[in-house]
Write an enzyme that holds these catalytic residues in place. Structure first.
Site, PDB file in Angstrom:
ATOM      1  N   CYS A 180       0.842  -1.187   0.000  1.00  0.00           N
ATOM      2  CA  CYS A 180       0.000   0.000   0.000  1.00  0.00           C
ATOM      3  C   CYS A 180       0.881   1.242   0.000  1.00  0.00           C
ATOM      4  CB  CYS A 180      -0.912   0.008   1.218  1.00  0.00           C
ATOM      5  SG  CYS A 180      -1.871  -1.514   1.406  1.00  0.00           S
ATOM      6  N   ARG A 187       1.333   1.296  -6.044  1.00  0.00           N
ATOM      7  CA  ARG A 187       1.510   0.380  -4.909  1.00  0.00           C
ATOM      8  C   ARG A 187       0.205  -0.267  -4.475  1.00  0.00           C
ATOM      9  NH1 ARG A 187       6.553   1.620  -2.157  1.00  0.00           N
ATOM     10  NH2 ARG A 187       5.761   0.506  -0.355  1.00  0.00           N
ATOM     11  N   TRP A 190      -3.813  -1.811  -1.332  1.00  0.00           N
ATOM     12  CA  TRP A 190      -3.881  -3.122  -1.969  1.00  0.00           C
ATOM     13  C   TRP A 190      -4.406  -4.083  -0.906  1.00  0.00           C
ATOM     14  CZ3 TRP A 190      -1.503  -7.985  -1.338  1.00  0.00           C
ATOM     15  CH2 TRP A 190      -1.680  -8.871  -2.405  1.00  0.00           C
ATOM     16  N   ASN A 210       0.667   0.189   6.012  1.00  0.00           N
ATOM     17  CA  ASN A 210       1.132  -0.692   4.943  1.00  0.00           C
ATOM     18  C   ASN A 210       1.740  -1.914   5.612  1.00  0.00           C
ATOM     19  OD1 ASN A 210       2.231  -1.909   2.670  1.00  0.00           O
ATOM     20  ND2 ASN A 210       3.955  -0.491   2.524  1.00  0.00           N
ATOM     21  N   GLY A 211       1.306  -3.116   5.212  1.00  0.00           N
ATOM     22  CA  GLY A 211       1.852  -4.333   5.801  1.00  0.00           C
ATOM     23  C   GLY A 211       0.756  -5.227   6.362  1.00  0.00           C
ATOM     24  N   GLU A 268       8.465 -15.599 -18.690  1.00  0.00           N
ATOM     25  CA  GLU A 268       8.214 -14.165 -18.516  1.00  0.00           C
ATOM     26  C   GLU A 268       7.143 -13.673 -19.488  1.00  0.00           C
ATOM     27  OE1 GLU A 268       8.559 -10.001 -17.611  1.00  0.00           O
ATOM     28  OE2 GLU A 268       8.592 -11.896 -16.519  1.00  0.00           O
ATOM     29  N   LYS A 293       3.630 -11.951 -18.354  1.00  0.00           N
ATOM     30  CA  LYS A 293       3.188 -10.636 -18.801  1.00  0.00           C
ATOM     31  C   LYS A 293       1.769 -10.699 -19.367  1.00  0.00           C
ATOM     32  CE  LYS A 293       6.371  -7.925 -17.692  1.00  0.00           C
ATOM     33  NZ  LYS A 293       6.418  -8.772 -16.494  1.00  0.00           N
ATOM     34  N   GLU A 310      -0.724 -11.198 -16.558  1.00  0.00           N
ATOM     35  CA  GLU A 310      -0.839 -10.042 -15.668  1.00  0.00           C
ATOM     36  C   GLU A 310      -1.767  -8.970 -16.215  1.00  0.00           C
ATOM     37  OE1 GLU A 310       3.191  -9.260 -13.166  1.00  0.00           O
ATOM     38  OE2 GLU A 310       3.386  -9.040 -15.331  1.00  0.00           O
ATOM     39  N   HIS A 319       6.116 -34.078 -23.185  1.00  0.00           N
ATOM     40  CA  HIS A 319       5.946 -34.813 -21.935  1.00  0.00           C
ATOM     41  C   HIS A 319       4.668 -34.410 -21.200  1.00  0.00           C
ATOM     42  CE1 HIS A 319       9.849 -36.690 -22.301  1.00  0.00           C
ATOM     43  NE2 HIS A 319      10.382 -35.497 -22.567  1.00  0.00           N
ATOM     44  N   LYS A 376       2.545  -2.994  -7.243  1.00  0.00           N
ATOM     45  CA  LYS A 376       3.926  -2.966  -7.708  1.00  0.00           C
ATOM     46  C   LYS A 376       4.908  -3.515  -6.687  1.00  0.00           C
ATOM     47  CE  LYS A 376       6.972  -1.830 -10.806  1.00  0.00           C
ATOM     48  NZ  LYS A 376       6.964  -2.527 -12.090  1.00  0.00           N
TER      49      LYS A 376
END
Length: 607
Positions: free
Chosen positions: A2, A27, A74, A98-99, A479, A483, A486, A502, A602
């Site tokens: 946050c 954030r 967040w 935040n946390g 990656e 992306k 996301e 496989h 983020k």
């Protein structure tokens, strides 16, 4: 995760708090709120959803006051609703956080048993009630906070206001970053220097366990043992221009296009180009003694570490372990003497990675960190700081931070190889030359943006997409899939190309686009063989390769993306560009929120 900002000022603070939140919205953007003290009352405005919702609330119902705190969230505990939005308040106290307060349940039950009424599902509200209980009993606010901090377990950054003390602002941090900002007659708190950039350049970073008491006359910092301490004031260098989109539609696209410049800036710190020499910013670190490297990271940074594993083992012939940070401590890893633990993080504050760093430190490892914020907690706790020079990255999906991490890791692997005597002077010169070519090659890759945009519409219709690669291109496949997931919300997976047969090949049909990353070179023929297995089963293949690769194997593909022909050392940096652009344009075609995708933020400062 946050974002927090607080101001003890000499003018109305709400407009400046809102502006600070805009700089912190990367954030978290599930909800937002502001609290001020005015006429001996705490007043709040809150709104669920993005910051524009709060702006509309304030436009219709302005918030007066010369002292205030603000928060963009967040969600961790509790859904993203207005009731769960910060600041949380009682009649006496307002708090932003935040946390995670890990012991909030027993604290909440204890407080409820004493008749305290809760209005949210969050862990944060217990902090407001604990402090308020003390204040209502006549305890001085500073002592009330001190007593409360002793009872909190977990990770937190806090900013606290008091109804009866309109000239008092208190902050605290444990596991989550918090910055003090100073001007002649105003003082500020923020989650990072960027939030405070328009307000001040003079900042001090609170250290682990610090808390601070801010009044109009003084600012006093205390350590975790409640002893008065001083923390160095530095000039941040952050500016408002750093978070402008300029002429770009989204921050993500702007940051993709910044990569030639920022990779060049980053490599400048690790190469002496004209001398053809490798260099480390810290010359007194004994690389020759390193016997094993353990790489730890999360998300995109983890995939950068996977690429680096190839480089470290191929160039330096040093064995490498790699772990997801959230798993590292819990498997009780064996950390042998002489080991180097290498941590990769854009923010330098990622909670899982920071906890893993401290675990490795306790295990006797030397600590190196690759971070984009040289004043971050990880940077301050490292033996060897390897800075990327990407500048602030606002788009939640990492782009330029990833390629700058690759640039640093390639240079570091080569430095390690030199220290180990694995490369001679001529090979060092060749490596420097190839790394120096990376910015121009990345710029060349950007020239294919329009072609990539043209094919994005067909991929946007897919429900599932697969990415394939071999060697260092396998992490790029992972990656690329990340992306796409996301920002477009399409299910995507990355696989080592040889693993398709496989199991995953069972997923292939004419509705599944398969994106193959295959620069020409030693692994090209093997990758093409796997690609042909996909084509034989009706898979719709999009081949990303150079001119030679496209000429050799592109004829039966539904689409091709031609990249510049580059040395294998820099290929991962160059081939990151098309997978980023493809994800971007697919997301735009689908109409999703590119810069602020749902459920993400983020800087992940909770475990």
């Amino acid at each position: 995760m946050c974002g927090i900002i607080g101001i003890l000022g000499n003018a109305e603070v709400a407009p400046r708090l809102l502006d600070g939140l805009r700089r912190l919205e990367y954030r978290g953007y599930d909800s937002a709120g502001i609290a001020t003290v005015h006429d001996a009352e705490i007043d709040r405005r809150r709104a669920a959803g993005k910051l524009d919702n709060l702006a509309r609330v304030l436009e219709g119902d302005p918030l007066p006051g010369f002292i205030g705190i603000a928060h963009t969230r967040w969600a961790t505990h509790g859904a993203p609703t207005e009731d769960n939005a910060h600041p949380h308040a009682t009649q006496e106290v307002a708090v932003v956080h935040n946390g995670i307060i890990e012991n909030f349940r027993p604290l909440r039950e204890e407080l409820q048993a004493r008749g305290r009424i809760f209005h949210s599902q969050t862990d944060t509200e217990v902090v407001a009630h604990l402090i308020s209980e003390h204040v209502e009993a006549g305890v001085d606010p500073v002592e009330a906070v001190r007593l409360t901090l002793k009872r909190l377990h977990g990770a937190f950054a806090l900013a606290i206001l008091f109804r009866s003390h309109p000239g008092l602002l208190i902050g605290a941090r444990l596991g989550s970053p918090l910055v003090l900002g100073y001007e002649e007659d105003e003082t500020f708190l923020g989650s990072d220097a960027l939030a405070l950039a328009p307000l001040t350049q003079k900042i001090a970073y609170l250290e682990e366990g610090d808390w601070c008491v801010i009044t109009r006359e003084t600012t006093q910092i205390y350590d975790r043992d409640d002893q008065p301490v001083e923390r160095a004031i530095t000039i941040s260098g952050a500016t408002g221009a750093m978070i402008s989109k300029g002429n770009y539609r989204h921050f993500m696209l702007k940051e993709i296009y910044e990569q030639p410049t920022v990779v060049a800036q980053t490599l400048r710190a690790y190469l002496r180009r004209f001398e053809g020499e490798l260099a480390l910013p810290t010359e007194d670190f004994d690389l020759a003694s390193v016997r094993r490297v353990t790489i730890v990271a999360c998300g995109t940074s983890f995939y950068a570490g996977m690429v680096a594993k190839y480089w470290f083992e191929q160039f330096a012939r040093v064995p490498v372990d790699i772990d997801v940070a959230s798993e590292f401590r819990y498997r009780e890893p064996v950390m042998e003497e002489g080991g180097l633990a290498l941590f990769i993080s854009q923010s330098g504050e990622t909670a899982d990675t920071l906890a893993a760093l401290r675990h490795a430190r306790a295990g006797g490892q030397k600590i190196a960190v690759v971070v984009n914020v040289p004043t971050s907690t990880m940077a301050r706790e490292a033996d060897l700081l390897l800075s990327t020079h990407a500048g602030p990255e606002i788009g939640v999906a990492s782009t330029k931070a990833f390629t700058c991490q690759l640039a640093v890791l390639a240079a570091f692997a080569a430095n390690l190889a030199r220290a180990k005597g694995r490369i001679d002077r001529e090979e060092e010169k060749r490596i420097v030359r190839h790394l120096s070519e990376a910015p121009a090659a990345i710029n060349g890759a950007l020239a294919y943006d329009e072609a990539i945009e043209a094919m994005a519409g067909s991929i946007a219709k897919a429900r599932d997409v697969l990415y394939l690669g071999r060697g260092p291109d396998y992490p790029l496949a992972l990656e690329g899939a990340l992306k796409l997931k996301e920002i477009s919300y399409i299910h995507a997976e990355g696989y080592a190309a040889g693993e398709m047969k496989h199991g995953p090949i069972a997923l292939i049909d004419e509705n599944v686009p398969v994106i193959v990353i295959a620069p020409s070179g030693p692994l090209f023929d093997k990758t093409v063989s796997n690609m042909q297995e996909v084509q034989a089963r009706g898979g719709q293949v999009i081949l990303i390769s150079d001119y030679d690769g496209i000429a050799s194997a592109g004829q039966d593909c539904v689409a091709t993306i031609t990249m510049p022909k580059v040395h294998p050392l820099i290929a991962p940096m160059v081939y990151a560009i098309p997978v980023q652009l493809l994800a971007y344009h697919v997301a735009v075609a689908k109409g999703t929120d590119v810069d602020q995708p749902r459920n993400l933020a983020k800087s992940v400062t909770v475990e």
